[in-house]
Motif scaffolding. Structure first.
Motif, PDB file in Angstrom:
ATOM      1  N   PRO A  79       0.813  -1.220  -0.131  1.00 37.90           N
ATOM      2  CA  PRO A  79       0.175   0.214  -0.099  1.00 37.90           C
ATOM      3  C   PRO A  79       0.964   1.170  -0.126  1.00 37.90           C
ATOM      4  O   PRO A  79       1.786   1.394   0.608  1.00 37.90           O
ATOM      5  N   TRP A  80       0.294   2.395  -0.696  1.00 28.80           N
ATOM      6  CA  TRP A  80       1.082   3.642  -0.705  1.00 28.80           C
ATOM      7  C   TRP A  80       0.269   4.462   0.332  1.00 28.80           C
ATOM      8  O   TRP A  80      -0.914   4.860   0.575  1.00 28.80           O
ATOM      9  N   ASN A  81       1.215   4.877   1.390  1.00 28.61           N
ATOM     10  CA  ASN A  81       0.714   6.106   2.112  1.00 28.61           C
ATOM     11  C   ASN A  81       1.876   6.925   2.970  1.00 28.61           C
ATOM     12  O   ASN A  81       3.173   6.714   2.211  1.00 28.61           O
ATOM     13  N   ALA A  82       1.690   7.536   3.876  1.00 26.58           N
ATOM     14  CA  ALA A  82       2.952   8.591   4.357  1.00 26.58           C
ATOM     15  C   ALA A  82       3.855   7.701   4.841  1.00 26.58           C
ATOM     16  O   ALA A  82       5.049   7.886   4.537  1.00 26.58           O
ATOM     17  N   GLN A  83       3.798   6.726   5.550  1.00 26.40           N
ATOM     18  CA  GLN A  83       5.008   5.784   5.762  1.00 26.40           C
ATOM     19  C   GLN A  83       5.442   5.035   4.849  1.00 26.40           C
ATOM     20  O   GLN A  83       6.665   4.863   4.800  1.00 26.40           O
ATOM     21  N   ALA A  84       4.960   4.532   3.834  1.00 24.70           N
ATOM     22  CA  ALA A  84       5.570   3.944   2.768  1.00 24.70           C
ATOM     23  C   ALA A  84       6.421   5.018   1.875  1.00 24.70           C
ATOM     24  O   ALA A  84       7.409   4.370   1.229  1.00 24.70           O
ATOM     25  N   ALA A  85       6.164   6.118   1.930  1.00 27.74           N
ATOM     26  CA  ALA A  85       6.991   7.293   1.276  1.00 27.74           C
ATOM     27  C   ALA A  85       8.115   7.720   2.086  1.00 27.74           C
ATOM     28  O   ALA A  85       9.266   7.900   1.020  1.00 27.74           O
TER      29      ALA A  85
END
Length: 592
Positions: free
Chosen positions: A145-151
């Protein structure tokens, strides 16, 4: 016609002029360094600077293509496919522009800064802080999943100057933090009023994949969330991609739609004539940069012209060398070059001469500070005499291996024009590493040498004005920094950010290794950089124009001209070139 240039066939009159001149005109009208499109109708204000938010968009109409496959041919393959890896010039379109979506994007039609599948909007919440709203429902190609933590893991790499990534040179340093699942803060190391304008190479790799692989393993892979995903890399031959079924469009923007062309094949051919022939015979649907000599082999409807967002120039070493340090010598060389004759003879007239490394539409550029220098060899000889020029001097001109069409002919023309007024130039075309070694042995290296000799471990960027002054004096006394450079170095400065701030950071800065100029005097250019880079709106425009005026008056760059890009295309391919030669296949379709 000068003896230094052989006459070339004129380009066909049916070829359109460079679209860059039209598109930047839109930007030139009322451009503002912090006017940022976002996703609500409210306006956030920081200090006195309003920051418009992006407007919500509606669903795009369904596009139908007569074909669901495409073949593209370029001159070389990318060095890596990793979304965080080096761009590789033209080849960056393979991975950066089609398998990856960055944090922000410059729209191909009018250069607006727009959201991508990664973002829905942003706002300036402090002089050095931008808050980004991330798009929900996005998944990396491997399902993460793409989210702030993944960025965060990707941004940590991109925010570092210690690795060869394509983004840092535009954004500079920063830290990133997740505010909540879909809110991300960027905290710049210095004030960054135009950060979204610079973040178009800030791509992302799936975090678990990033953590479980080495840099070497990632070089042949791409796990991002762009409109296409990797199928196969037949090294040295081709790269195969297919449409990413779970791609999330960004509203109705034409460059962020689900692809209607499903299957993509990229081929690599070094010879422009071969690339053009592949389009001519139907083996390929689009090829770039095919160059001038391929034009006569194509039908008029198989040709499109665009821009590269680059200028070609020779930057002049205004430090170290006793002759090129003289203003009148630099002015003499500028007036010795017949730029218009060069582009007429070598590029069929399809380019524009400049008196600077920027063009109107870039913040800081004006008609006067980008006006080409007049061709006046009589004035050149007069200026050289007034400067008491040493005619026995031989200036070194260094260029890297083939970088642009007609490169050798351009360099020979420069050499001939300068010789005609009494300036002898030795042209050296070297391999890439040799070129980089010479280019990176200028002001910043002199400062680094001085700090090292003084026992300091400080970085060049942290040197005081006094240390910079002492470093410049020491290097001038011995005639160079600790390594070999050249008085004239080929350069292709790019202006994708449409802001002169990028250029002053690299070419007027005592702390930068490649800067041919350094002025650490009290109140001088070095002290003017930080205020200009931290300013916004009309103040930024004013300060950058003053620095661009200075660059023009000091003749720090020899007769730049815009670099054109010529594409060979299938007439049934519906697509228009961008101002910067980037290509999004998901914006294309075929007519029956």
């Amino acid at each position: 016609m000068s003896a230094f240039i052989q006459t070339r066939p004129a380009w066909r009159q049916s070829i359109s002029g460079l679209i860059i001149l039209l598109t930047v005109a839109l930007v030139a009208c009322g451009s503002n360094a912090t006017s940022t499109p976002v996703t609500t109708t409210t306006t956030t204000t920081t200090g006195s600077t309003p920051v418009p938010q992006p407007q919500a968009t509606s669903a795009a109409p369904k596009v139908v293509s007569a074909r669901d496959n495409i073949v593209l041919v370029i001159s070389h393959q990318p060095p890596v496919l990793d979304a965080l890896g080096s761009g590789g010039g033209i080849a960056q379109s393979v991975h950066h522009d089609n398998m990856s979506d960055p944090l922000t994007w410059q729209s191909g039609d009018d250069q607006r800064i727009v959201p991508t599948s990664a973002t829905t909007g942003w706002e300036l919440v402090g002089p050095s802080k931008w808050r980004f709203s991330l798009r929900e429902g996005v998944k990396f190609h491997n399902g993460e999943p793409w989210n702030a933590q993944a960025a965060l893991p990707s941004l940590a790499i991109l925010a570092s100057a210690e690795n060869d990534n394509p983004s840092y040179g535009y954004t500079g340093g920063y830290t990133a933090e997740a505010v909540d699942e879909f809110t991300l803060d960027i905290n710049c190391s210095t004030p960054c009023p135009i950060f979204p304008n610079t973040a178009f190479f800030a791509n992302f790799t799936a975090p678990d994949f990033l953590a479980s692989t080495t840099e070497e393993d990632r070089a042949r892979q791409n796990v991002s969330f762009g409109p296409y995903k990797l199928v196969e890399w037949d090294f040295g031959v081709s790269i195969t991609q297919e449409a990413y079924e779970d791609y999330v469009p960004a509203g109705d923007h034409f460059e962020f739609q689900k692809p209607v062309i499903r299957d993509v094949k990229w081929y690599f051919r070094e010879e422009p004539q071969v690339m053009a022939a592949m389009v001519k015979t139907g083996e390929a649907d689009i090829a770039w940069d095919v160059g001038v000599d391929a034009i006569d082999t194509l039908d008029a409807n198989q040709i499109k012209s665009g821009g590269s967002a680059e200028t070609f120039t020779l930057d002049v070493l205004s430090i170290f060398n006793p002759e090129t340090s003289k203003l009148k010598v630099r002015q003499a060389m500028a007036h010795a070059i017949n730029c218009q004759e060069m582009i007429d003879a070598l590029y069929g007239g399809h380019s524009v001469c400049r008196g600077n490394i920027i063009w109107p539409g870039v913040i800081g550029a004006t008609e006067s500070n980008t006006a080409p220098y007049s061709f006046d060899p009589v004035l050149s000889r007069q200026l050289l005499e007034e400067a008491n020029y040493d005619n026995d001097t031989v200036l070194r001109l260094v260029s890297r291996g083939t970088r642009i069409p007609k490169q050798v002919e351009v360099l020979e023309a420069f050499q001939g024009y300068l010789a005609d007024v009494g300036v002898n130039v030795d042209v050296n075309i070297v391999e890439v590493q040799g070129f980089l070694d010479r280019r990176n042995c200028r002001a910043g290296q002199a400062v680094a040498d001085f700090l090292s000799d003084s026992g300091s471990t400080a970085d060049s960027a942290d040197a005081t004005l006094e240390e910079m002054q002492a470093a410049l004096a020491a290097a001038n006394e011995r005639g160079s920094a600790s390594c070999a450079t050249a008085e004239l170095i080929e350069n292709e400065p790019s202006n994708e950010t449409l802001d002169f701030g990028r250029q002053i950071t690299y070419y007027l800065n005592c702390s930068k290794a490649q800067s041919p100029f350094c002025d650490p005097s009290p109140g001088g250019i070095q002290e003017q950089l930080a205020p200009a880079l931290s300013a916004s709106g009309d103040e930024r425009k004013r300060l950058l124009e003053e620095l661009a005026d200075f660059t023009h008056e000091q003749a720090l760059f020899l007769s730049p001209f815009d670099l054109p890009v010529i594409y060979a295309v299938d007439p049934k391919l519906n697509w228009e070139p961008r101002f910067d030669r980037r290509i999004r296949i998901n914006s294309m379709d075929f007519s029956p």
